[in-house]
Design an enzyme around this catalytic site. Structure first.
Site, PDB file in Angstrom:
ATOM      1  N   LYS A  81       6.566  -1.845   6.168  1.00 50.80           N
ATOM      2  CA  LYS A  81       6.435  -3.005   5.252  1.00 50.80           C
ATOM      3  C   LYS A  81       5.758  -2.570   3.950  1.00 50.80           C
ATOM      4  O   LYS A  81       4.817  -1.868   3.967  1.00 50.80           O
ATOM      5  CB  LYS A  81       5.833  -4.151   5.728  1.00 50.80           C
ATOM      6  CG  LYS A  81       6.637  -4.828   6.808  1.00 50.80           C
ATOM      7  CD  LYS A  81       6.671  -6.144   7.059  1.00 50.80           C
ATOM      8  CE  LYS A  81       7.343  -6.962   8.108  1.00 50.80           C
ATOM      9  NZ  LYS A  81       8.224  -7.998   8.040  1.00 50.80           N
ATOM     10  N   SER A  82       6.324  -2.851   2.910  1.00 50.36           N
ATOM     11  CA  SER A  82       5.495  -2.777   1.265  1.00 50.36           C
ATOM     12  C   SER A  82       6.099  -3.557   0.329  1.00 50.36           C
ATOM     13  O   SER A  82       7.325  -3.858   0.487  1.00 50.36           O
ATOM     14  CB  SER A  82       6.041  -1.184   1.047  1.00 50.36           C
ATOM     15  OG  SER A  82       5.760  -0.960  -0.421  1.00 50.36           O
ATOM     16  N   GLY A 113      -4.872  -0.478   5.644  1.00 46.68           N
ATOM     17  CA  GLY A 113      -3.569  -0.301   6.367  1.00 46.68           C
ATOM     18  C   GLY A 113      -3.536   1.242   6.352  1.00 46.68           C
ATOM     19  O   GLY A 113      -3.828   1.850   5.634  1.00 46.68           O
ATOM     20  N   GLN A 142      -5.203   7.020   1.281  1.00 49.37           N
ATOM     21  CA  GLN A 142      -6.154   6.004   0.705  1.00 49.37           C
ATOM     22  C   GLN A 142      -7.199   5.609   1.569  1.00 49.37           C
ATOM     23  O   GLN A 142      -8.436   5.587   1.474  1.00 49.37           O
ATOM     24  CB  GLN A 142      -5.483   4.849   0.291  1.00 49.37           C
ATOM     25  CG  GLN A 142      -6.248   3.659  -0.269  1.00 49.37           C
ATOM     26  CD  GLN A 142      -5.372   2.206  -0.708  1.00 49.37           C
ATOM     27  OE1 GLN A 142      -4.839   2.618  -1.942  1.00 49.37           O
ATOM     28  NE2 GLN A 142      -5.289   1.549   0.048  1.00 49.37           N
ATOM     29  N   GLU A 156       3.778  -9.234   5.771  1.00 52.18           N
ATOM     30  CA  GLU A 156       3.309  -9.432   7.157  1.00 52.18           C
ATOM     31  C   GLU A 156       2.184  -8.206   7.253  1.00 52.18           C
ATOM     32  O   GLU A 156       1.229  -8.298   8.260  1.00 52.18           O
ATOM     33  CB  GLU A 156       4.332  -9.312   8.050  1.00 52.18           C
ATOM     34  CG  GLU A 156       5.138 -10.509   8.323  1.00 52.18           C
ATOM     35  CD  GLU A 156       6.386 -10.406   9.073  1.00 52.18           C
ATOM     36  OE1 GLU A 156       6.349  -9.817  10.042  1.00 52.18           O
ATOM     37  OE2 GLU A 156       7.281 -11.027   8.493  1.00 52.18           O
ATOM     38  N   GLY A 157       2.529  -7.082   6.476  1.00 54.71           N
ATOM     39  CA  GLY A 157       1.427  -5.935   6.790  1.00 54.71           C
ATOM     40  C   GLY A 157       0.112  -6.634   6.380  1.00 54.71           C
ATOM     41  O   GLY A 157      -0.922  -6.278   6.968  1.00 54.71           O
ATOM     42  N   HIS A 158       0.179  -7.180   5.106  1.00 54.70           N
ATOM     43  CA  HIS A 158      -1.246  -7.612   4.664  1.00 54.70           C
ATOM     44  C   HIS A 158      -1.609  -8.696   5.580  1.00 54.70           C
ATOM     45  O   HIS A 158      -2.862  -8.719   5.641  1.00 54.70           O
ATOM     46  CB  HIS A 158      -1.041  -8.298   3.196  1.00 54.70           C
ATOM     47  CG  HIS A 158      -0.762  -7.390   2.240  1.00 54.70           C
ATOM     48  ND1 HIS A 158       0.644  -7.417   1.623  1.00 54.70           N
ATOM     49  CD2 HIS A 158      -1.300  -6.174   1.334  1.00 54.70           C
ATOM     50  CE1 HIS A 158       0.608  -6.364   0.854  1.00 54.70           C
ATOM     51  NE2 HIS A 158      -0.415  -5.768   0.503  1.00 54.70           N
ATOM     52  N   ASP A 186      -1.214   3.467   3.911  1.00 54.77           N
ATOM     53  CA  ASP A 186      -1.724   4.286   2.937  1.00 54.77           C
ATOM     54  C   ASP A 186      -2.915   5.241   3.395  1.00 54.77           C
ATOM     55  O   ASP A 186      -3.938   4.816   3.058  1.00 54.77           O
ATOM     56  CB  ASP A 186      -2.105   3.387   1.819  1.00 54.77           C
ATOM     57  CG  ASP A 186      -1.325   2.456   1.173  1.00 54.77           C
ATOM     58  OD1 ASP A 186      -0.315   3.113   0.562  1.00 54.77           O
ATOM     59  OD2 ASP A 186      -1.476   1.356   1.205  1.00 54.77           O
TER      60      ASP A 186
HETATM   61  O1  PAF Z   1      -3.550  -0.629  -1.191  1.00 53.43           O
HETATM   62  C1  PAF Z   1      -3.611  -1.297  -2.045  1.00 53.43           C
HETATM   63  O2  PAF Z   1      -2.908  -2.289  -2.178  1.00 53.43           O
HETATM   64  C2  PAF Z   1      -4.524  -0.986  -3.334  1.00 53.43           C
HETATM   65  O3  PAF Z   1      -4.300   0.460  -3.650  1.00 53.43           O
HETATM   66  C3  PAF Z   1      -6.035  -1.588  -3.187  1.00 53.43           C
HETATM   67  C4  PAF Z   1      -6.539  -0.797  -1.987  1.00 53.43           C
HETATM   68  C5  PAF Z   1      -5.958  -2.990  -2.959  1.00 53.43           C
HETATM   69  C6  PAF Z   1      -6.806  -1.123  -4.497  1.00 53.43           C
HETATM   70  O4  PAF Z   1      -6.134  -1.678  -5.651  1.00 53.43           O
END
Ligand code: PAF
Length: 282
Positions: free
Chosen positions: A184-185, A147, A153, A35-37, A150
């Site tokens: 969620k992960s 998100g 990131q 659900e996060g994605h 991360d």
């Molecule tokens: O966050 C992620 O799932 C990955 O690090 C990403 C940004 C898709 C790069 O592979």
């Protein structure tokens, strides 16, 4: 909703959309969508005419002893999740399509990648930035969605996009949690029943740190101590780091002021989980 495997096919779609005057959003993922994605995809669908979701377990962001082989993969499941969230196109390349022949060019960032996960995963952010930069060049989106889970990131991608003038707007999206608070992960699938219970210690400990800040605590070390002490009550938890940094540069701060990231990484059994919160203290 379509699935394509090659860079040329994605480009053909995007060229046609552009000719029709449509805007394009990109949601980069490594698949095994949750659900996060889906919240990122929904945001993109809301803000763009077309949404591309990349599903690619990027080998160059995994170190030699990390979980590249074990990382969960299920394209059929991902197709359903993208369809449900309203995405238009999945780009699901093989590693050979993304890294042809003798691949020697990388996007390497400094400063934002020195601490937190960058300190313990030496090749990780170089791999992330390189694949994200490639995806930006392949899809040429108007906006890309990441998100806050991360957070390092996100700060790093925002930085290289600014530094290297990539013409894309980075849209940050909030952490999505299970009902009991666990962020969620895709890696949550590694946890057995006992570990899943123990993993709650991450969000619970962060909650304690956050409420201390809300009650006026401004000393970063004292917030770290509160979080550490709480994490240490869980016998299955092994702390990797607890850090308080400024969200812009990901550098340690002594006093909490401005946009501040409180981030943790904790092993539960063999699974390394991350979680965080951001406060903006005026
Ligand atoms: O966050 C992620 O799932 C990955 O690090 C990403 C940004 C898709 C790069 O592979």
């Amino acid at each position: 909703m379509k699935v394509v495997k090659t860079i040329q096919e994605v480009r053909d779609y995007v060229v046609a959309w552009r000719k029709a005057g449509l805007s394009v959003g990109l949601v980069p993922t490594m698949g095994y969508l949750h659900e996060g994605h889906q919240s990122l995809i929904r945001k993109s669908v809301e803000q763009n005419d077309r949404t591309v979701v990349s599903v690619f377990v990027n080998p160059i962001q995994f170190g030699p002893n990390e979980d590249l082989e074990a990382y969960p993969r299920d394209l059929n499941r991902d197709m359903k999740a993208v369809e449900e969230a309203g995405g238009d196109l999945i780009f699901n390349p093989e590693p050979e399509e993304m890294y042809r022949g003798h691949f020697t060019s990388f996007i390497d960032t400094t400063e934002t990648t020195e601490l937190l996960c960058g300190a313990v995963r030496p090749v990780h952010f170089r791999g992330v930035c390189t694949v994200v930069g490639k995806l930006f060049n392949i899809v040429q989106p108007d906006r890309a969605y990441f998100g806050q889970k991360d957070a390092q990131q996100l700060a790093t991608i925002r930085r290289f996009v600014r530094d290297l003038n990539f013409p894309v707007e980075i849209v940050p999206c909030p952490i999505v949690r299970e009902a009991d608070g666990l962020a969620k992960s895709s890696r949550n699938t590694y946890l057995n029943v006992e570990e899943r219970k123990a993993a709650l210690i991450l969000s619970q400990s962060l909650k304690k740190g956050k409420s201390a800040i809300e009650q006026g605590e401004r000393d970063a070390q004292r917030v770290i101590d509160i979080i550490r002490k709480n994490l240490e009550t869980e016998p299955m938890a092994r702390i990797d780091y607890v850090e308080v940094v400024d969200f812009e540069n990901i550098q340690r701060v002594a006093e909490i002021k401005g946009e501040t990231l409180v981030a943790i990484a904790v092993y539960i059994g063999k699974t390394r989980l991350i979680d965080n919160f951001i406060v903006d203290v005026k």
